[in-house]
Design a protein around this motif. Sequence first.
Motif, PDB file in Angstrom:
ATOM      1  N   MET A  16      29.534 -71.773  -8.455  1.00  0.00           N
ATOM      2  CA  MET A  16      30.052 -73.127  -8.659  1.00  0.00           C
ATOM      3  C   MET A  16      28.911 -74.094  -8.976  1.00  0.00           C
ATOM      4  SD  MET A  16      32.109 -75.595  -5.991  1.00  0.00           S
ATOM      5  CE  MET A  16      33.380 -74.384  -5.670  1.00  0.00           C
ATOM      6  N   LEU A  17      27.805 -73.943  -8.248  1.00  0.00           N
ATOM      7  CA  LEU A  17      26.652 -74.805  -8.514  1.00  0.00           C
ATOM      8  C   LEU A  17      26.087 -74.558  -9.909  1.00  0.00           C
ATOM      9  CD1 LEU A  17      24.672 -76.900  -7.502  1.00  0.00           C
ATOM     10  CD2 LEU A  17      23.362 -75.096  -6.403  1.00  0.00           C
ATOM     11  N   LEU A  18      26.052 -73.293 -10.322  1.00  0.00           N
ATOM     12  CA  LEU A  18      25.564 -72.964 -11.661  1.00  0.00           C
ATOM     13  C   LEU A  18      26.466 -73.549 -12.743  1.00  0.00           C
ATOM     14  CD1 LEU A  18      24.516 -69.215 -11.315  1.00  0.00           C
ATOM     15  CD2 LEU A  18      23.050 -71.206 -11.339  1.00  0.00           C
ATOM     16  N   SER A  19      27.771 -73.431 -12.564  1.00  0.00           N
ATOM     17  CA  SER A  19      28.707 -73.936 -13.575  1.00  0.00           C
ATOM     18  C   SER A  19      28.659 -75.454 -13.660  1.00  0.00           C
ATOM     19  CB  SER A  19      30.133 -73.465 -13.258  1.00  0.00           C
ATOM     20  OG  SER A  19      30.555 -73.968 -12.005  1.00  0.00           O
ATOM     21  N   MET A  20      28.499 -76.119 -12.509  1.00  0.00           N
ATOM     22  CA  MET A  20      28.378 -77.582 -12.516  1.00  0.00           C
ATOM     23  C   MET A  20      27.149 -78.010 -13.297  1.00  0.00           C
ATOM     24  SD  MET A  20      29.353 -78.712  -8.660  1.00  0.00           S
ATOM     25  CE  MET A  20      28.526 -80.266  -8.928  1.00  0.00           C
ATOM     26  N   ASN A  21      26.049 -77.304 -13.104  1.00  0.00           N
ATOM     27  CA  ASN A  21      24.809 -77.640 -13.793  1.00  0.00           C
ATOM     28  C   ASN A  21      24.947 -77.455 -15.295  1.00  0.00           C
ATOM     29  OD1 ASN A  21      21.815 -76.265 -14.657  1.00  0.00           O
ATOM     30  ND2 ASN A  21      21.810 -78.254 -13.669  1.00  0.00           N
ATOM     31  N   THR A  75      15.924 -78.460  -8.994  1.00  0.00           N
ATOM     32  CA  THR A  75      15.759 -78.931  -7.626  1.00  0.00           C
ATOM     33  C   THR A  75      15.747 -77.751  -6.665  1.00  0.00           C
ATOM     34  OG1 THR A  75      18.154 -79.234  -7.469  1.00  0.00           O
ATOM     35  CG2 THR A  75      16.849 -81.153  -8.115  1.00  0.00           C
ATOM     36  N   GLU A  76      15.418 -78.038  -5.404  1.00  0.00           N
ATOM     37  CA  GLU A  76      15.335 -76.981  -4.390  1.00  0.00           C
ATOM     38  C   GLU A  76      16.690 -76.318  -4.177  1.00  0.00           C
ATOM     39  OE1 GLU A  76      13.695 -76.327   0.177  1.00  0.00           O
ATOM     40  OE2 GLU A  76      14.156 -78.334  -0.551  1.00  0.00           O
ATOM     41  N   SER A  77      17.755 -77.118  -4.161  1.00  0.00           N
ATOM     42  CA  SER A  77      19.087 -76.555  -3.924  1.00  0.00           C
ATOM     43  C   SER A  77      19.461 -75.558  -5.017  1.00  0.00           C
ATOM     44  CB  SER A  77      20.135 -77.677  -3.852  1.00  0.00           C
ATOM     45  OG  SER A  77      20.092 -78.482  -5.017  1.00  0.00           O
ATOM     46  N   PHE A  78      19.081 -75.864  -6.255  1.00  0.00           N
ATOM     47  CA  PHE A  78      19.385 -74.952  -7.362  1.00  0.00           C
ATOM     48  C   PHE A  78      18.585 -73.659  -7.232  1.00  0.00           C
ATOM     49  CE2 PHE A  78      19.546 -73.592 -11.825  1.00  0.00           C
ATOM     50  CZ  PHE A  78      20.895 -73.763 -12.068  1.00  0.00           C
ATOM     51  N   ALA A  79      17.319 -73.777  -6.830  1.00  0.00           N
ATOM     52  CA  ALA A  79      16.487 -72.585  -6.623  1.00  0.00           C
ATOM     53  C   ALA A  79      17.038 -71.716  -5.500  1.00  0.00           C
ATOM     54  CB  ALA A  79      15.048 -73.000  -6.311  1.00  0.00           C
TER      55      ALA A  79
END
Length: 735
Positions: free
Chosen positions: A424-429, A443-447
């Motif tokens: 979900m985080l990847l698709s939002m990005n 950002t750290e959250s993405f890493a």
Amino acid sequence: MMTNGVVHANVFGIKDWVTPYKIAVLVLLNEMGRTGEAAVSLMERRRLNQLLLPLLQGPDITLSKLYKLIEESCPQLANSVQIRIKLMAEGELKDMEQFFDDLSDSFSGTEPEVHKTSVVGLFLRHMILAYSKLSFSQVFKLYTALQQYFQNGEKKAVEDADMELASREEGERKMEKEELDVSIREEEVSCSGPLSQKQAEFFLSQQASLLKNDETKALTPASLQKELNNLLKFNPDFAEAHYLSYLNNLRVQDVFSSTHSLLHYFDRLILTGAESKSNGEEGYGRSLRYAALNLAALHCRFGHYQQAELALQEAIRIAQESNDHVCLQHCLSWLYVLGQKRSDSYVLLEHSVKKAVHFGLPSLVQQRAFAGKTANKLMDALKDSDLLHWKHSLSELIDISIAQKTAIWRLYGRSTMALQQAQMLLSMNSLEAANAGAQQNNTESFAVALCHLAELHAEQGCFAAASEVLKHLKERFPPNSQHAQLWMLCDQKIQFDRAMHDGKYHLADSLVTGITALNSIEGVYRKAVVLQAQNQMSEAHKLLQKLLIHCQKIRNTEMVISVLLSVAELYWQSSSPTIALPVLLQALALSKEYRLQYLASETVLNLAFAQLILGIPEQALSLLHMAIEPILADGAVLDKGRAMFLVAKCQVASAASYDPLKKAEAVEAAIENLNEAKNYFAKVDCKERIRDVVYFQARLYHTLGRTQERNRCAMLFRQLHQELPSHGVPLINHL
């Protein structure tokens, strides 16, 4: 003081000044006005308009680079600009004087070419005003600088032409040309003189945004520091430049320079704030408390936890005096970080958390997760804060929340839910980048989410997919970047697991050093695992006991349970299964208390194996039915194979007292489970366990009198046994 025909002001007293580059931009604007609409197509004019803003706001660039940019948008106009600049530079001073006199005509008439209040109009007016304020000697130096600027551009064009000709003849110069291009790009910024106020602000905001979101596109640390030093040389009180210098020094882990730049930033900020703001809430006091907070974050980043705690206490004291709740919440987050690093800060965290219960902060949720709260309560706590984040479009906090959910689901052993949150985080990005043309979300959250994704794929035996994720991580987070340690540790752990699966213990042992450098606790645990696999039981036991005491002290429950399971495995490999039972029961109690479902299932698996060794396979089989569902649903492929292998062992052991017909059925069922276990082990290329499975299958086929299948399994066993090292451990004592 003057360089390149430019008057240098100490503090930005002049909004803009004339440089040879800006004269070239003025020529471009003048040519755009003189060229009729019919001569330039609509698409070319649109590209030129898009090019204008970065040319007006950005730093000065070389003439050859400017020509190239204009030519990409409109080749015809690039030729006209080149001719005009050449005539002016090779002519006389009066040609430049006449050019600036003619610029004011752009605003004359009932329908002027340029509106006075437009972006281009303001730029033209600033340039005309700045030129009119120059003395004759300054005008002459400006013209000399223009001639030098033109000559450098011509020289660069000749060099490029020669290089292109040479590359055509030899055909193997592509890499060299790319390296030259990179060095030229880094010199282009520094080719300019001092930046004007607008250029400096644009440059600083652009580089700060790139450092935050996409560090790979920012200038290299050395190039950026050179530009900042040049900027501060002409304006040492420019606070924002000191702060960018602080961020840049953090990239290279320079503790002295980063502290120096941070203190200089707040010194300048306090001075300007005290002069312009009389309100303590927004002026002097605000700068002081955030200075202390940033200093605490800096010390924590470099591992100076005692100094960080002292600075944080100072920030809390000033924030409480000013009744600044926002600053206090920032302090709470850093208190939690210190609570993870220093065991004596945990009590302070407990008191601070009580004041922020209604905020549902991620740090509070993480503390609740480690305290053993149920998943539904944690998700409810995150839901309240998520509503505010989505309402106000706080994308950073949304990313942190999703990464937090990914980590929580993995902690509880729900890999499917963790995978869903990470994706979900990847698709939002990707949607943000496509819709808004935004920078990458580095950002750290993405890493963290990408690292979870790589580990989840590796657990399921999808090593190619995990390698692709890690490759993407390495591109987005270079080794010298802030969050590179996350993927480094993830990569080392995946390599370690693959080496252990393949029986290459010497390779796994060599990886332990790298893991220890990134995470000391994880490194010590992996070292004990290698020693155990190499049959060095006493050394492994000593290491595990020391690690157990340390993890209990810092309340790392997840690692405590893992260590207890390894200790129990040591006991039954040493033919002492009765001693292993209390250790396993302790691990099971902790897993249940902290609701770590997957670790609880793994502990039950080990308990069933201990009961099998003790000669009570029926009870072991009933325990397995209770634990196997979560493992098959969310477990790693290796654990699925271990569970099915153990089921087969228990089925065979339970069938010892059956009548021949029923015993044959039980053995057939065991063979089916062994085939499934073998498929699981094959996915992760775990040859040692495949060897154990085919050995057991050969024995069972022999019992059933199926000679052909027995011989096939025996031949496979022999091949694997010759390939792999054997330590003489009985197969029944290996889970």
